[in-house]
Design a protein around this motif. Structure first.
Motif, short mmCIF file in Angstrom:
data_model
loop_
_atom_site.label_atom_id
_atom_site.label_comp_id
_atom_site.label_asym_id
_atom_site.label_seq_id
_atom_site.Cartn_x
_atom_site.Cartn_y
_atom_site.Cartn_z
N THR A 76 56.64 93.08 -10.60
CA THR A 76 57.25 92.18 -9.53
C THR A 76 57.09 93.01 -8.20
O THR A 76 56.81 92.58 -7.15
N ARG A 77 57.57 94.18 -8.26
CA ARG A 77 57.63 95.20 -7.06
C ARG A 77 56.33 95.06 -6.61
O ARG A 77 56.24 95.00 -5.26
N TRP A 78 55.31 95.34 -7.31
CA TRP A 78 54.08 95.86 -6.79
C TRP A 78 53.35 94.24 -6.18
O TRP A 78 52.64 94.28 -5.15
N ALA A 79 53.57 93.02 -6.90
CA ALA A 79 53.22 91.94 -6.42
C ALA A 79 53.70 91.60 -4.82
O ALA A 79 52.93 91.22 -3.94
N GLY A 80 54.74 92.10 -4.73
CA GLY A 80 55.68 92.01 -3.36
C GLY A 80 54.82 92.76 -2.34
O GLY A 80 54.92 92.41 -1.12
N LEU A 100 52.46 87.35 -14.96
CA LEU A 100 52.57 88.17 -16.09
C LEU A 100 53.71 88.92 -16.32
O LEU A 100 54.31 89.12 -17.43
N ALA A 101 54.59 89.24 -15.46
CA ALA A 101 55.98 89.60 -15.48
C ALA A 101 56.98 88.81 -16.16
O ALA A 101 57.78 89.17 -16.77
N ALA A 148 48.98 88.24 -6.41
CA ALA A 148 50.42 88.62 -6.55
C ALA A 148 51.06 87.39 -7.23
O ALA A 148 51.97 88.03 -8.07
N SER A 149 50.70 86.23 -7.21
CA SER A 149 51.12 85.28 -8.06
C SER A 149 50.97 85.56 -9.67
O SER A 149 51.81 85.23 -10.50
N ALA A 161 47.04 92.53 1.89
CA ALA A 161 45.57 92.47 2.19
C ALA A 161 44.71 92.29 1.00
O ALA A 161 45.01 92.75 -0.08
N ASP A 162 43.56 91.56 1.09
CA ASP A 162 42.65 91.45 -0.34
C ASP A 162 42.44 92.81 -0.60
O ASP A 162 41.95 93.04 -1.99
#
Lengths: 125, 338
Positions: free
Chosen positions: A80-84, A64-65, A58-59, A88-89
């Motif tokens: 950013t949306r997907w990172a949030g 990248l964004a 996520a970080s 879970a791994d």
């Protein structure tokens, strides 16, 4: 007794993740004039995420964004949306697969547009 | 040079005088009997003069051992190839060369008539009847078998380095280059440009002509160009046509690609096999014994789920355009990518 297989988080478990949702995202990116080349670059960048745990991935997506795709706000916003949503791994490879598909589908649809002229009535028959 | 076999002479009669002269030069340039035989077989298989020329140029830089490895797939067939493909590869060394990952670069200026019928069974039988000593391919095969037995080694298929393709060649090859016969810059074979041309007329002709030229490509070249940066290559295959895949096999291979996360392009047509639309198979879903595939048709922007049984029975697909019934072609991704 075998350990229960980890389940992906809800956003990654839906049947339309790589169907309707993918096409919606692609339409959004196309409207914002994000080119297949940007998605290709994104797909290459995603290799760095392989084997990462969810918080790290996520970080990295947020980085990248903010850095590499800062000039493409629609793509940066999507990342950013997907990172949030990464919880879970097991979500990480599913997200990588989704974003890679986004790049592939974008490229293939571009090829279809060019190839339509080879069909009767330019593919409108 | 010559005389050639009656079958070959008959095939060459369909070529223009210029390309026939080129063929004789290619025979003279071939560095071995085996190379000559492979080039002759590619003519009999119905390839265009441009393809045959490019193929001969590729072979010239290889030893007989390498030629044989590059043009046969019989005893080390990679998984995923169909019986139809392997049978075709037996009689068509250029097809086998491409199946093994070889790349040729036909020059568009070599284009000539390629309406040669594929080799008839009788012709192939005649070739076999010449006996082992007279058939360089069979002789090489036998020698190769002996080599394998003695070395116990696994067969490896040479992959040509695109950077070096065309570097080698005889003085005569250079002369041809000066005459405008050159293979041109290295690129994957793009039959769409050579045989299909552009426009609906060429496309509609395609379905009405014999199989010898129905190998024209609709989208393989475009897909290759579009996804090169992602590391993909594609192989376009006809479905339910001679030398192609069965629909069942095409779906099975498509499912394998989907399992690797790669959507699969198809060409759909009407009941009479007239090509109409490109569609993209995005994913599959299995529930018990039922399997369905999600298809996206970009010109109408329809996204549908189609039952596998409906597809296999060539029944009505859930698109607004009810003429879309038959899966005519598929582009399957190569082993690499991303």
């Amino acid at each position: 007794m075998a350990a229960a297989r980890p389940q992906p988080s809800a956003p990654f478990a839906g049947r339309e993740l790589n169907g309707e949702q993918l096409l919606d995202e692609l339409a959004e990116l196309r409207t914002a004039q994000v080119s297949p080349r940007h998605l290709e670059e994104l797909a290459r960048s995603l290799r760095e995420l392989e084997g990462r745990r969810a918080p790290e991935a996520a970080s990295q997506l947020k980085q990248l964004a903010l850095n590499r795709f800062a000039a493409q706000p629609a793509l940066a916003s999507l990342l950013t949306r997907w990172a949030g949503r990464l919880k879970a791994d097991v979500d990480v490879p599913l997200l990588v697969g989704h974003l890679e598909r986004l790049a592939i589908v974008s490229a293939v649809l571009g090829a279809f547009r060019k190839g339509a002229e080879r069909l009767p009535k330019g593919g409108r028959a | 040079m010559g005389p050639f076999s009656a079958e070959l002479e008959a095939a060459l009669e369909r070529w223009s005088p210029r390309t026939r002269k080129l063929f004789v030069e290619l025979m003279e340039d071939a560095t071995s009997e085996l190379q000559q035989e492979l080039v002759q077989r590619s003519v009999l298989a119905g390839h265009t003069p441009g393809e045959v020329h490019a193929f001969a140029d590729e072979l010239r830089s290889l030893s007989d051992e390498e030629c044989f490895e590059a043009c046969t797939v019989d005893d080390a067939a990679p998984e995923g190839y169909t019986v139809a493909q392997l049978l075709r590869a037996e009689s068509d060394p250029l097809f086998a060369f491409e199946l093994n990952g070889g790349v040729i670069s036909p020059n568009d200026s070599d284009v000539g008539p390629s309406l040669v019928e594929p080799p008839k069974k009788e012709a192939m039988d005649v070739a076999d009847d010449r006996g082992l000593a007279a058939d360089p391919v069979r002789r090489a095969k036998e020698q190769r078998r002996g080599f394998n037995v003695e070395s116990g080694s696994h067969r490896s298929v040479p992959r040509r380095d695109p950077e070096h393709v065309g570097d080698s060649g005889s003085h005569r090859a250079l002369q041809r280059k000066e005459q405008g016969f050159t293979s041109g810059p290295q690129r994957a074979i793009q039959r769409g440009e050579v045989e299909l041309g552009a426009g609906p007329v060429a496309a509609s002709v395609h379905v009405a002509v014999p199989m010898a030229i129905s190998g024209a490509r609709f989208f393989e070249d475009l897909l290759g160009d579009a996804t090169r940066g992602l590391g993909f290559s594609w192989k376009e295959q006809e479905i339910d046509a001679m030398g192609g895949l069965t629909l069942d096999e095409a779906l099975r291979q498509a499912q394998a690609a989907l399992g690797r996360g790669i959507p699969v392009p198809f060409l759909l047509g009407n009941a009479q096999a007239k090509p109409l639309r490109f569609v993209l198979m995005l994913q599959g879903s299995t529930s018990g014994a039922t399997r369905a595939y999600q298809l996206y048709e970009p010109s109408s922007q329809e996204l549908v789920w189609a039952n596998e049984k409906t597809i296999l029975s060539k029944g009505e697909l859930p698109f607004d355009n009810k003429a879309l019934r038959r899966f005519l072609r598929v582009a399957l991704p190569g082993p690499r990518g991303l």
